[in-house]
Scaffold this active site. Sequence first.
Site, PDB file in Angstrom:
ATOM      1  N   GLY A  64       0.679  -1.184  -0.013  1.00 58.26           N
ATOM      2  CA  GLY A  64      -0.083  -0.172   0.145  1.00 58.26           C
ATOM      3  C   GLY A  64       0.824   1.311   0.099  1.00 58.26           C
ATOM      4  O   GLY A  64       2.121   1.142   0.153  1.00 58.26           O
ATOM      5  N   HIS A  65       0.344   2.503   0.003  1.00 54.27           N
ATOM      6  CA  HIS A  65       1.014   3.554  -0.162  1.00 54.27           C
ATOM      7  C   HIS A  65       1.577   3.859   1.045  1.00 54.27           C
ATOM      8  O   HIS A  65       0.961   3.829   2.162  1.00 54.27           O
ATOM      9  CB  HIS A  65      -0.244   4.786  -0.387  1.00 54.27           C
ATOM     10  CG  HIS A  65      -1.055   4.832   0.526  1.00 54.27           C
ATOM     11  ND1 HIS A  65      -0.918   5.730   1.799  1.00 54.27           N
ATOM     12  CD2 HIS A  65      -2.634   4.429   0.744  1.00 54.27           C
ATOM     13  CE1 HIS A  65      -2.177   5.552   2.518  1.00 54.27           C
ATOM     14  NE2 HIS A  65      -2.955   4.698   1.831  1.00 54.27           N
TER      15      HIS A  65
END
Lengths: 351, 351, 351
Positions: free
Chosen positions: A247-248
């Site tokens: 994920g970011h």
Amino acid sequence: MKKFKESLKLAKLAKISNGKLILIENLNINSVSTLEEADKTSLAFYQNKKFHNSFLQSKAGVILIPKDENISGLPKRNYILCEKPYFSFLMAVSYFLEKEKIQISGQNIHPNASIDSSVKLPKNIRIAANVIIEKNVEFGNNIEIEANTIVKNNSQIGDNSHIFPNVTIYQEVSIGKNVHIHAGCVIGSDGFGYLWDGKKHRKIPQIGKVIIEDNVELGANVTVDRGTLGDTIIREGSKIDNLVQIGHNVILGKNSIVCAQSGIAGSSEIGENTILAGQVGVADHIKVGKNVTVAAKSGVSKNVPNGKTIFGYPATDAHLQRRMIASLRELPKMRKILHRLIEEEKNGTKK
Amino acid sequence: MKKFKESLKLAKLAKISNGKLILIENLNINSVSTLEEADKTSLAFYQNKKFHNSFLQSKAGVILIPKDENISGLPKRNYILCEKPYFSFLMAVSYFLEKEKIQISGQNIHPNASIDSSVKLPKNIRIAANVIIEKNVEFGNNIEIEANTIVKNNSQIGDNSHIFPNVTIYQEVSIGKNVHIHAGCVIGSDGFGYLWDGKKHRKIPQIGKVIIEDNVELGANVTVDRGTLGDTIIREGSKIDNLVQIGHNVILGKNSIVCAQSGIAGSSEIGENTILAGQVGVADHIKVGKNVTVAAKSGVSKNVPNGKTIFGYPATDAHLQRRMIASLRELPKMRKILHRLIEEEKNGTKK
Amino acid sequence: MKKFKESLKLAKLAKISNGKLILIENLNINSVSTLEEADKTSLAFYQNKKFHNSFLQSKAGVILIPKDENISGLPKRNYILCEKPYFSFLMAVSYFLEKEKIQISGQNIHPNASIDSSVKLPKNIRIAANVIIEKNVEFGNNIEIEANTIVKNNSQIGDNSHIFPNVTIYQEVSIGKNVHIHAGCVIGSDGFGYLWDGKKHRKIPQIGKVIIEDNVELGANVTVDRGTLGDTIIREGSKIDNLVQIGHNVILGKNSIVCAQSGIAGSSEIGENTILAGQVGVADHIKVGKNVTVAAKSGVSKNVPNGKTIFGYPATDAHLQRRMIASLRELPKMRKILHRLIEEEKNGTKK
């Protein structure tokens, strides 16, 4: 069995394997194999007693065996005695493979590749058909980019890196040296962030970057999202298996291992030398320490201190989890007993 | 509703469906549909009592119904009585689709495809734009390869196989006859194997192959790793859903079913006719028997004997698991009772 | 930090952010940043007390802060007071991004794209290299399609939609307006359906469609299967994260959120405003209501009423699940106590 073009003498093989040759018959070796499939041309290895029968019956030309093996009782054939047979075997395989590798030499660009005029090509690079290299992409030397891969604006790829086919690298992704990215990966797609404004989900702009440090390998169809404001970082030497989601703003520590289909949600941090087994999930904003082992399919919803082994859903200390599972198997019986105790109590049989 | 170019007479439809026509009105049928969406041109089917209302109100031109249905009480319209209406419906749909299929005839190669000069093309093949076929790839006959797919060195594709767009087939992958591989699949990427040498993860060379036997179908974005030394094998007739991961050296038994997002770790073996439901994980070096059913999201960490139905994380006998779950729901109450019993004991109320 | 080409005056920024400027020093702002990385050119924001130290030490040119913040005790520098600093920050970022966006103007078609002659191009469209547009595809206006993407026969793409690289859109897929589909997605692959005919798995033809409504975003490597007979539908405003699987005939409600690696099996229906966190699985033919929250890694095997929060495997009421987990941690101890009680009973110490 894997055949190679080049043959090796047994003495040369012993040297590569860092072992001592027990020579019975002079042979040329040009294949590597399991004990079962081996023939006179093959190098094989024997390390695990489980395969003792296969070992005795193997037709291999030469077998790597532990140096403390008593060879007097063994079939008469060529052996190489060594510290760690499997490790020596891998060194020999790597030697064969290195010989076969077609060196990247000069600028070998397929006519169907589209390379923006702003891009400066290095001395040695191979770019296959239908590859797209957009504006201001920067390359190190000795790079291979396979067919149908796209590298968007302002991204960088370091020395000796290899990008397999059908990969998408978004803008402003920085890839280090000796990085391998397998087919179908997507690096730098938008992080998953929305703000509910009362009527609809409003997209949070994703303007951070992705940094992939040196010696990282990504398996097939892996996705790595770019950071929202800061960056998503995969630190040096990490290895990521197929279909993993990063994920970011995740920071994945040095030399960590992430097995297939695991996912790490936004802004979580994984310490160095940590292992996530298959299908693990790590929630967002979590800190997992160094040298942690997370067993397969675990769901990590809390911070994890260094050195822990955790397991379960939700993940907890592996030892406790195993005891919980053992008890759980007795639970239906316990339930019956408890019901009986209560019944007895009610009926006054206890009084 | 799905419309077709060709119309069929009711008698012809009855023949294809292996049923008996009850003719009220002569119609031409050129679409297939659910009962709800059907019109005068449509074939529909009725099998499940749950849909009785939709059945009564349907505007379908003809409806396949079970042969023991009492038609005297039914609306006056065309019916086809048959053994298994849904099965007959599928046969009719397949008949329509077969008629519409554009036959592969001759060598239909898009000018933007790149085919290595060593490759011998079969009599009938269709290769779309931007497809890359590398050295020594071998083809059977009647093959379709869609746009942007890559087939690397020394791979083989058997008769009547269909590879959808954006697929990556690595070197030395063997694909059988009548195999369908959906978009985004990656077949033959490196198995996930490293050896910690005290300083870094050293890559274990992945030199095995992938063998996909006849009549296999792979869904979208599936990944199948090549074997480390031996091969990864998908046996005849197996069906694999989207986003599944098949690790190195896995052997997937004949006619097995692997539902979406399941993963099988390295060197595990799955027996024939076994079903893994969605999001199942099978650990490495596990043997799952024949005719086994693994319920969705289960984590299989031990060998499974033939014929078992298992469920849970960790997976165990499904019957036991269900009892464990039922008991678990009572556990908070049991805990209270137990605490009370102990309290009573402490206070001497029991003595 | 993200730099932009355009600089903004502080007064203009205050207006965009819908805030009140506290001006100390006149500056031009051309970057957005976290508090830590900011410099004199940067806009940053402060909302969460957790970051108070970073806030005090930040070198940002101007900081968005809550309007009730007492500025008298704060370092002397530029502030913008506003209702919701993070929201205002996003509006400012969006403003900068919008200015940088290269407008799609005219028909900008790469010479290596292959567009079927039946396709009518809109006024404004950008089609990158190696894109394939098959027969009868219909376009709205202002569309961007990135490199190596394929759109098959009879599909439609609405106004202002953006398809990233390496995407595969099968035939008869309908995509609405303002839809973003990230790299590696596969939309419209066959649903997973077979009928065992006693000898082999016979494929159930998949002849339904996929409908993706307006304002949907799909992350990287998502797969959406087409319907078997009816359609698979992703309703307006839904947001789907990376590596998600949407099975055949699923209906995903308006404004729902599906986090990474979740999967929804065939024919299930998810209500509006429902959230599936990461790695959730929903079994087939399930109805999940509106405004439901499903916690990460849950396995949903039963219908879920509107408004529920559920969690676990199998998923159940989140409150009950948490109590079950708390009790489970005590289970090994409970087991010991129970064994002791039984032992005492046996030995007659209770009598």
